[in-house]
Write a protein that holds these residues in place. Structure first.
Motif, PDB file in Angstrom:
ATOM      1  N   ASP A 172       0.623 -10.901  10.490  1.00 63.05           N
ATOM      2  CA  ASP A 172       0.803  -9.466  10.727  1.00 63.05           C
ATOM      3  C   ASP A 172      -0.526  -8.777  10.452  1.00 63.05           C
ATOM      4  O   ASP A 172      -0.978  -8.729   9.301  1.00 63.05           O
ATOM      5  CB  ASP A 172       1.896  -8.917   9.815  1.00 63.05           C
ATOM      6  N   PRO A 173      -1.179  -8.228  11.478  1.00 65.28           N
ATOM      7  CA  PRO A 173      -2.502  -7.644  11.272  1.00 65.28           C
ATOM      8  C   PRO A 173      -2.480  -6.271  10.616  1.00 65.28           C
ATOM      9  O   PRO A 173      -3.531  -5.747  10.242  1.00 65.28           O
ATOM     10  CB  PRO A 173      -3.053  -7.544  12.696  1.00 65.28           C
ATOM     11  N   ARG A 196       0.889   0.258  10.987  1.00 63.83           N
ATOM     12  CA  ARG A 196      -0.425   0.038  11.588  1.00 63.83           C
ATOM     13  C   ARG A 196      -1.427   1.135  11.269  1.00 63.83           C
ATOM     14  O   ARG A 196      -2.544   1.118  11.771  1.00 63.83           O
ATOM     15  CB  ARG A 196      -0.281  -0.077  13.111  1.00 63.83           C
TER      16      ARG A 196
END
Length: 568
Positions: free
Chosen positions: A356-357, A379
């Protein structure tokens, strides 16, 4: 259930329009009646029923059902078109909105399986079907469509001021299965002050909701008491609640303390028992709860698979409990509520999100089998405020499985053009419900929020038809803040079908002085051979009318609180 098998078959009944429409067009595809056959002579009485306040001459004043004006009558707000009513629902509440001059109403319930129509006369804009009639309906009209129609008139002495005016219609169906339990929600005044956790039993008969936070947590001017309650989740045993709260004392006569901006923190509180109305004596001691209060921000998630002695676990977010202004630590973590030690790795530990960035994670949901955690991957800049999150997708990770530590986007709920958040597992872990808005957008009560479901393994997102208010209301979705869907605690099976119940909040009723003005609604989903049928919504009876009711959950609390406790 596999994603490839899920198809959608709308069963939303057609509404005779009386104003600009809210509901999307759809076809009526009623299931074959599966309940016991109706007794044609015994379901509805042959004579009209005069509810309190209706004059004895009302049937003659209104005349034949096809007489009067073809429009201009009341709008039927609840039940909504296509609603599915749980078998154990309180006697049906019929909610109307009508021109101010109309003060007498005729309500007709028609079922093909019954020899007579039920005809009610009432001055009330929120009457109920009489209990004895409702008892017969739930016994003999299960799975049979029932059509509600309404006319309104203005009483002038012993006569009507003009002919009765026809209003809207709706079709509902009584399900062959119960829903059970109680629905909890946060209730505050329209200005978002004086929040409390309220509970309403599904089968309570419409009694007013109960404030579930014990009085010992409320009172006191010298000790910190609960002043505000936010996101919450009830423990799997129904005896406690994990909630975001604000505590502070208000010294006598010091009005300046009334609006203090204290930090939120997570606490796990005991709910009342039937015997005393104070914290239940059977609620377990949780030595690890203090670590949750100190470290965990956002809201908590629990699983029945991890709620036994020695393995009572909460999933939370490390971050805001340390410093509300420090967002860099917003990471998922498990908390061992049975742990006496405060050491990392024993009392708590972050969950790996490899793959998961995004810099942060919020809003966890814990599967009922205890194997998965689904969360909103955040994000945005982790230094920003949670109420201003504008980019979220749903991701899934295994719970403490070293063989598969990777986080994976949930197909159908991780679309770049949308925010997906507030996930919730169905009780059999087959479905996930979530809230969706356009992106970028704040997740804090946006007007365009709507509720979707997908198979738990991912798939095409399905928009609930319960998002749509009745066409005659003049409201449209997107635009009414549908949000925070939660499932009932059991998926009920009957004749090859699986029934799910969902509770959610919506601002479709409106309020003359406040926006949004959300209330609590219930809808049903039915799955048969991979086909998902959608239904309209019911307003939850018993909730405070002039309150902002949000963040509902559905828990099996009926055995813990008396049915006749009232908050008034």
């Amino acid at each position: 259930m596999h994603a490839s098998r899920l198809r959608v078959a709308l069963t939303l009944a057609a509404l005779a329009p009386v104003a600009a429409g809210c509901a999307e067009g759809s076809t009526l595809d009623p299931a074959s009646p599966g309940g016991p056959p109706a007794d044609p002579a015994g379901v509805f009485p042959a004579a009209p029923v005069l509810l309190p306040g209706a004059p004895g001459s009302a049937p003659d004043l209104f005349g034949p059902p096809d007489s009067g004006l073809p429009d201009g009558g009341p709008c039927l707000l609840s039940p909504e078109p296509g609603a599915l009513v749980p078998l154990d629902w309180a006697p049906l509440e019929i909610e109307l909105v009508a021109p101010a001059s109309q003060d007498l109403f005729e309500i007709r319930l028609h079922a093909e399986a019954a020899a007579n129509e039920l005809v009610l006369y009432t001055p009330s804009r929120r009457p109920r079907v009489p209990r004895d009639v409702w008892t017969r309906m739930t016994a003999m009209l299960r799975d049979h469509p029932v059509v509600v129609s309404v006319r309104g008139a203005t009483l002038d002495g012993e006569h009507l001021a003009g002919p009765p005016a026809r209003g809207s219609t709706a079709t509902f169906t009584i399900a062959p299965v119960e829903a059970g339990g109680r629905i909890l929600f946060t209730s505050s005044d329209p200005d978002r002050q004086n929040a409390a956790i309220h509970g309403v039993a599904v089968a309570s008969g419409g009694n007013p909701s109960v404030d579930l936070i014990p009085g010992s947590e409320r009172g006191g001017t010298t000790s910190p008491a609960i002043r505000c309650i936010g996101c919450h989740e009830v423990t799997p045993d129904g005896r406690g609640i994990g909630a975001m709260v604000v505590r502070y004392a208000i010294p006598p006569g010091d009005a300046s303390f009334a609006a203090r901006d204290e930090p939120w923190r997570n606490e796990i509180l005991a709910l009342p028992s039937t015997s005393s109305g104070e914290p239940g004596g059977s609620f377990p001691s949780l030595p690890g709860a203090s670590i949750v209060t100190r470290l965990a921000g956002d809201f908590l998630a629990f699983s029945p698979a991890h709620w036994a002695g020695g393995d009572r676990v909460a999933i939370g977010v490390i971050g805001a409990g340390v410093d509300r202004n420090d967002r860099a630590l917003r990471q998922l973590a498990w908390f061992n509520l049975d742990a006496v030690s405060r050491s990392p790795g024993i009392a708590y530990e972050p969950l790996a999100r490899t793959g998961d960035p995004a810099p942060a994670a919020v809003m966890p949901a814990f599967s009922h089998d205890g194997a998965r955690v689904v969360y909103a991957s955040w994000r945005d800049d982790p230094e920003s405020d949670v109420e201003e999150v504008v980019h979220t997708d749903l991701y899934s990770i295994p719970y403490r499985d070293p063989r598969s530590p990777r986080a994976m986007p949930v197909p159908g709920a991780a679309e770049p053009a949308f925010n997906e958040y507030y996930p919730a597992f169905s009780p059999d872990d087959e479905l996930i419900a979530f809230t969706r808005t356009a992106s970028p957008r704040s997740t804090h009560s946006p007007p365009d929020a709507e509720i979707y479901v997908i198979p738990a393994g991912g798939g095409a997102p399905v928009r609930l038809s319960a998002n749509d208010p009745p066409a005659c209301s003049g409201c449209l979705s997107p635009g009414v803040r549908n949000s925070w869907a939660r499932f009932a605690k059991e998926a009920r099976r009957h004749q090859g079908k699986t029934y799910y119940w969902i509770v959610f909040s919506s601002g479709r009723r409106g309020h003359p002085n406040h926006d949004p003005f959300q209330q609590i609604y219930v809808t049903g989903l039915v799955v048969r051979d991979g086909v998902l049928s959608l239904h309209g919504a019911l307003r939850l009876p018993g909730q405070p009318d002039e309150a902002r009711n949000i963040m509902p959950s559905w828990d099996q609390l009926a055995e813990l609180l008396p049915e006749d406790v009232e908050l008034r």
